[in-house]
Design a protein around this motif. Structure first.
Motif, PDB file in Angstrom:
ATOM      1  N   UNK A 150      -4.865   3.722   0.577  1.00  0.00           N
ATOM      2  CA  UNK A 150      -3.635   2.923   0.462  1.00  0.00           C
ATOM      3  C   UNK A 150      -3.902   1.480   0.888  1.00  0.00           C
ATOM      4  N   UNK A 151      -4.611   1.329   1.992  1.00  0.00           N
ATOM      5  CA  UNK A 151      -4.923  -0.014   2.488  1.00  0.00           C
ATOM      6  C   UNK A 151      -5.791  -0.775   1.487  1.00  0.00           C
ATOM      7  N   UNK A 152      -6.772  -0.095   0.916  1.00  0.00           N
ATOM      8  CA  UNK A 152      -7.651  -0.742  -0.059  1.00  0.00           C
ATOM      9  C   UNK A 152      -6.869  -1.170  -1.300  1.00  0.00           C
ATOM     10  N   UNK A 153      -6.052  -0.272  -1.809  1.00  0.00           N
ATOM     11  CA  UNK A 153      -5.258  -0.568  -3.001  1.00  0.00           C
ATOM     12  C   UNK A 153      -4.298  -1.722  -2.744  1.00  0.00           C
ATOM     13  N   UNK A 154      -3.610  -1.670  -1.611  1.00  0.00           N
ATOM     14  CA  UNK A 154      -2.651  -2.725  -1.268  1.00  0.00           C
ATOM     15  C   UNK A 154      -3.351  -4.062  -1.063  1.00  0.00           C
ATOM     16  N   UNK A 155      -4.545  -4.033  -0.486  1.00  0.00           N
ATOM     17  CA  UNK A 155      -5.291  -5.271  -0.238  1.00  0.00           C
ATOM     18  C   UNK A 155      -5.722  -5.927  -1.542  1.00  0.00           C
ATOM     19  N   UNK A 156      -6.188  -5.131  -2.492  1.00  0.00           N
ATOM     20  CA  UNK A 156      -6.563  -5.668  -3.799  1.00  0.00           C
ATOM     21  C   UNK A 156      -5.364  -6.345  -4.458  1.00  0.00           C
ATOM     22  N   UNK A 157      -4.231  -5.674  -4.415  1.00  0.00           N
ATOM     23  CA  UNK A 157      -3.039  -6.199  -5.072  1.00  0.00           C
ATOM     24  C   UNK A 157      -2.536  -7.464  -4.382  1.00  0.00           C
ATOM     25  N   UNK A 158      -2.545  -7.455  -3.056  1.00  0.00           N
ATOM     26  CA  UNK A 158      -2.101  -8.632  -2.304  1.00  0.00           C
ATOM     27  C   UNK A 158      -3.026  -9.819  -2.579  1.00  0.00           C
ATOM     28  N   UNK A 159      -4.320  -9.545  -2.682  1.00  0.00           N
ATOM     29  CA  UNK A 159      -5.285 -10.610  -2.966  1.00  0.00           C
ATOM     30  C   UNK A 159      -5.000 -11.254  -4.318  1.00  0.00           C
ATOM     31  N   UNK A 160      -4.692 -10.434  -5.317  1.00  0.00           N
ATOM     32  CA  UNK A 160      -4.380 -10.974  -6.647  1.00  0.00           C
ATOM     33  C   UNK A 160      -3.135 -11.852  -6.587  1.00  0.00           C
TER      34      UNK A 160
END
Length: 259
Positions: A150-160
């Motif tokens: 969840x953290x990895x997925x959310x981090x990718x999306x937030x970065x975009x």
């Protein structure tokens, strides 16, 4: 993790009336977007179809919430469906922000293509990471692993969502954008950033439990930003706000845009 007894399901009962009303509101925006896109002959095509699909997925997600019986709301299938639909809608708006600024100068350089491909790749990676999340979330012994994904997925999306701002600055398109376009980009990108930040907060176990205990969090920080972003796109439709160096429709009515 003892406080996550119903994980990954919410502990509240979804309010069908609210879901139906919000679905109707998004439906109005969908109709407005579709009519204006038809008038512009779905130009620019990528933005037109991305936002059309984004509208449709969020409407379907809300309709599912409004129609599923209470005894089936916390079923694995329904949970995966509603979360997947929301994730798709959110990601398509974020990508639309990038596409919009590249359309201002009708940019087709290698660097602009790489930026767009990079943004799409990160959004796709974020979506792909949802697969192990859904697989692990329903196994009580693998909840910790599911939160890691969840953290990895959310981090990718937030970065975009956040990297959009330096890309916008790099594109040097502000001086050539109409006031409507600037307002649209600021509103849409800010709302996307808020929604993705909330996704990161939800990836923290203690906050996940709190936000999934009260439906107000879902509507205030997940649905509301996306819905208002949809309305912003419908109000400031590219047919009015986008003044591209490559005209969408010629004076004689001929289609001049390219994919």
């Amino acid at each position: 993790m003892d406080d996550l007894l119903l994980y990954p399901y919410p502990t509240y009962i979804a309010n069908k009336t609210v879901a139906g009303c919000v679905a109707a509101m998004v439906g109005i925006s969908l109709i407005a977007w579709f009519i204006q896109s038809c008038q512009a002959r779905f130009r620019p095509p990528r933005i037109s179809f991305l936002l059309l699909a984004s509208h449709l997925t969020i409407v379907i997600e809300l309709i599912v919430r409004a129609t599923v019986p209470e005894d089936r709301q916390n079923s694995k299938t329904i949970f995966i469906i509603v979360n997947s639909l929301f994730a798709l809608s959110q990601r398509m708006i974020i990508i639309s922000n990038y596409v919009f600024i590249l359309e201002v100068h009708y940019v087709r350089s290698l660097s602009s293509r790489l930026i767009l491909i990079g943004a799409i790749s990160c959004a796709i990676m974020s979506a792909i990471l949802m697969v192990p999340i859904n697989m692990l979330s329903f196994d009580p012994e693998k909840i910790n692993a599911s939160f890691l994904f969840r953290k990895l997925s959310a981090s990718f999306l937030f970065a975009v969502a956040i990297l959009f701002y330096p890309v916008w600055y790099w594109s040097k398109t502000v001086k050539d954008m109409t006031m409507q376009a600037i307002i649209l980009v600021i509103v849409s990108s800010t709302l996307c950033a808020i929604a993705t930040l909330f996704t990161i907060i939800q990836s923290i176990p203690s906050f996940y439990d709190q936000t999934y205990s009260h439906e107000v969090w879902f509507y205030a920080l997940q649905i509301a930003p996306i819905v208002f972003a949809h309305f912003a796109w419908s109000v400031f439709h590219p047919k009015r706000s986008l003044v591209s160096s490559e005209p969408l429709i010629s004076a004689t009515g001929d289609d001049l845009s390219r994919l």
